[in-house]
Design a protein around this motif. Structure first.
Motif, mmCIF file in Angstrom:
data_model
loop_
_atom_site.group_PDB
_atom_site.id
_atom_site.type_symbol
_atom_site.label_atom_id
_atom_site.label_comp_id
_atom_site.label_asym_id
_atom_site.label_seq_id
_atom_site.Cartn_x
_atom_site.Cartn_y
_atom_site.Cartn_z
ATOM 1 N N GLY A 1 0.791 -1.224 0.000
ATOM 2 C CA GLY A 1 0.000 0.000 0.000
ATOM 3 C C GLY A 1 0.815 1.261 0.000
ATOM 4 N N GLY A 2 2.150 1.123 0.029
ATOM 5 C CA GLY A 2 3.017 2.285 -0.055
ATOM 6 C C GLY A 2 3.663 2.715 1.254
ATOM 7 N N PHE A 3 3.249 2.138 2.367
ATOM 8 C CA PHE A 3 3.860 2.502 3.644
ATOM 9 C C PHE A 3 5.311 2.040 3.664
ATOM 10 C CE2 PHE A 3 3.676 3.833 7.957
ATOM 11 C CZ PHE A 3 4.494 2.974 8.679
ATOM 12 N N THR A 4 6.188 2.936 4.134
ATOM 13 C CA THR A 4 7.615 2.619 4.112
ATOM 14 C C THR A 4 8.196 2.609 5.521
ATOM 15 O OG1 THR A 4 8.269 4.938 3.838
ATOM 16 C CG2 THR A 4 7.868 3.657 1.842
ATOM 17 N N THR A 5 9.189 1.761 5.716
ATOM 18 C CA THR A 5 9.931 1.695 6.973
ATOM 19 C C THR A 5 11.407 1.625 6.651
ATOM 20 O OG1 THR A 5 8.123 0.475 8.019
ATOM 21 C CG2 THR A 5 10.238 0.463 9.135
ATOM 22 N N TYR A 6 12.176 2.536 7.229
ATOM 23 C CA TYR A 6 13.623 2.547 7.056
ATOM 24 C C TYR A 6 14.254 1.859 8.269
ATOM 25 C CZ TYR A 6 12.888 5.671 3.166
ATOM 26 O OH TYR A 6 12.486 6.192 1.962
ATOM 27 N N TYR A 7 15.149 0.916 8.001
ATOM 28 C CA TYR A 7 15.710 0.097 9.071
ATOM 29 C C TYR A 7 17.149 0.461 9.407
ATOM 30 C CZ TYR A 7 11.628 -2.875 8.801
ATOM 31 O OH TYR A 7 10.340 -3.337 8.848
ATOM 32 N N LEU A 8 17.814 1.161 8.535
ATOM 33 C CA LEU A 8 19.215 1.478 8.762
ATOM 34 C C LEU A 8 19.336 2.984 8.936
ATOM 35 C CD1 LEU A 8 21.910 -0.050 8.915
ATOM 36 C CD2 LEU A 8 22.267 0.541 6.520
ATOM 37 N N ASP A 9 19.749 3.399 10.120
ATOM 38 C CA ASP A 9 19.804 4.829 10.429
ATOM 39 C C ASP A 9 20.722 5.585 9.479
ATOM 40 O OD1 ASP A 9 19.546 4.514 14.064
ATOM 41 O OD2 ASP A 9 18.021 4.573 12.482
ATOM 42 N N SER A 10 21.785 4.938 9.033
ATOM 43 C CA SER A 10 22.773 5.645 8.227
ATOM 44 C C SER A 10 22.261 6.031 6.841
ATOM 45 C CB SER A 10 24.047 4.813 8.092
ATOM 46 O OG SER A 10 23.780 3.604 7.404
ATOM 47 N N VAL A 11 21.134 5.467 6.417
ATOM 48 C CA VAL A 11 20.605 5.826 5.096
ATOM 49 C C VAL A 11 19.386 6.733 5.194
ATOM 50 C CG1 VAL A 11 21.469 3.652 4.164
ATOM 51 C CG2 VAL A 11 19.054 3.846 4.797
ATOM 52 N N LYS A 12 18.870 6.892 6.390
ATOM 53 C CA LYS A 12 17.700 7.765 6.556
ATOM 54 C C LYS A 12 18.050 9.179 6.133
ATOM 55 C CE LYS A 12 15.591 5.127 10.317
ATOM 56 N NZ LYS A 12 15.219 5.110 11.746
ATOM 57 N N GLY A 13 17.172 9.766 5.345
ATOM 58 C CA GLY A 13 17.398 11.119 4.855
ATOM 59 C C GLY A 13 18.227 11.176 3.588
ATOM 60 N N ARG A 14 18.864 10.058 3.235
ATOM 61 C CA ARG A 14 19.667 10.021 2.004
ATOM 62 C C ARG A 14 19.064 9.087 0.945
ATOM 63 N NH1 ARG A 14 24.716 8.031 2.030
ATOM 64 N NH2 ARG A 14 24.351 6.581 3.747
ATOM 65 N N PHE A 15 18.458 8.009 1.393
ATOM 66 C CA PHE A 15 17.884 7.017 0.489
ATOM 67 C C PHE A 15 16.358 7.108 0.543
ATOM 68 C CE2 PHE A 15 21.517 3.626 0.592
ATOM 69 C CZ PHE A 15 22.442 4.618 0.296
ATOM 70 N N THR A 16 15.735 6.948 -0.612
ATOM 71 C CA THR A 16 14.268 6.977 -0.692
ATOM 72 C C THR A 16 13.771 5.825 -1.542
ATOM 73 O OG1 THR A 16 14.276 9.401 -0.528
ATOM 74 C CG2 THR A 16 12.252 8.348 -1.304
ATOM 75 N N ILE A 17 12.864 5.050 -0.973
ATOM 76 C CA ILE A 17 12.287 3.939 -1.709
ATOM 77 C C ILE A 17 10.960 4.382 -2.323
ATOM 78 C CG2 ILE A 17 10.978 2.986 0.246
ATOM 79 C CD1 ILE A 17 11.734 0.165 -0.776
ATOM 80 N N SER A 18 10.656 3.817 -3.469
ATOM 81 C CA SER A 18 9.367 4.085 -4.110
ATOM 82 C C SER A 18 8.978 2.864 -4.927
ATOM 83 C CB SER A 18 9.433 5.338 -4.990
ATOM 84 O OG SER A 18 10.388 5.164 -6.029
ATOM 85 N N ARG A 19 7.734 2.844 -5.350
ATOM 86 C CA ARG A 19 7.291 1.747 -6.201
ATOM 87 C C ARG A 19 6.309 2.283 -7.228
ATOM 88 N NH1 ARG A 19 5.083 -2.727 -2.532
ATOM 89 N NH2 ARG A 19 4.518 -3.703 -4.516
ATOM 90 N N ASP A 20 6.285 1.625 -8.371
ATOM 91 C CA ASP A 20 5.340 1.956 -9.430
ATOM 92 C C ASP A 20 4.712 0.651 -9.875
ATOM 93 O OD1 ASP A 20 4.013 2.616 -11.784
ATOM 94 O OD2 ASP A 20 5.489 4.097 -12.377
ATOM 95 N N ASN A 21 3.564 0.359 -9.324
ATOM 96 C CA ASN A 21 2.928 -0.923 -9.610
ATOM 97 C C ASN A 21 2.524 -1.047 -11.072
ATOM 98 O OD1 ASN A 21 3.213 -1.850 -6.966
ATOM 99 N ND2 ASN A 21 1.242 -1.010 -6.326
ATOM 100 N N ALA A 22 2.216 0.060 -11.697
ATOM 101 C CA ALA A 22 1.846 0.024 -13.110
ATOM 102 C C ALA A 22 3.015 -0.436 -13.975
ATOM 103 C CB ALA A 22 1.358 1.385 -13.563
#
Length: 122
Positions: free
Chosen positions: A57-78
């Motif tokens: 449904g698009g909800f995201t969880t970041y697990y590694l503190d060192s990438v927070k604010g630098r890495f962004t996940i996204s998805r395009d189901n289409a």
């Protein structure tokens, strides 16, 4: 059978950006949660780090503190893809990056890509 393939890795200088894409085939990605992992040099599969997960449904969880604010996940189901935008890359981000997928009710990760190398030079 769901198949995953990563692309977009390469060599970049520190401070640069890369965008990784995970392309799925065989099934629609829409019902799966997606994750990005990385495996640093010299570490085996058990040393893979979970970076971030995006639910169907698009909800995201970041697990590694060192990438927070630098890495962004996204998805395009289409397009049946999931992406990882990586900014302000650091030499310690050097690793093989993997995407993985699993059904929402599953406890682990059922499907893996072959990985893509990211090398960050100082």
């Amino acid at each position: 059978q769901l198949q995953l393939a990563e692309s977009g890795g390469g060599l970049v200088q520190a401070g640069g950006s890369l965008r990784l894409t995970c392309t799925a085939s065989g099934r629609a990605l829409s019902g799966y949660r997606m994750g990005w992992f990385r495996q640093a040099p010299g570490k085996g599969r058990e040393g893979r780090e979970l970076l971030v997960v995006i639910r169907s449904g698009g909800f995201t969880t970041y697990y590694l503190d060192s990438v927070k604010g630098r890495f962004t996940i996204s998805r395009d189901n289409a397009k049946n893809t999931a992406s990882l935008q990586m900014n302000n890359l650091k030499p310690e981000d050097t690793a093989v990056y993997f995407c993985a997928a699993a059904g929402e009710t599953r406890g682990g990760w059922d499907y893996w890509g072959q990985g893509t190398q990211v090398t960050v030079s100082s």
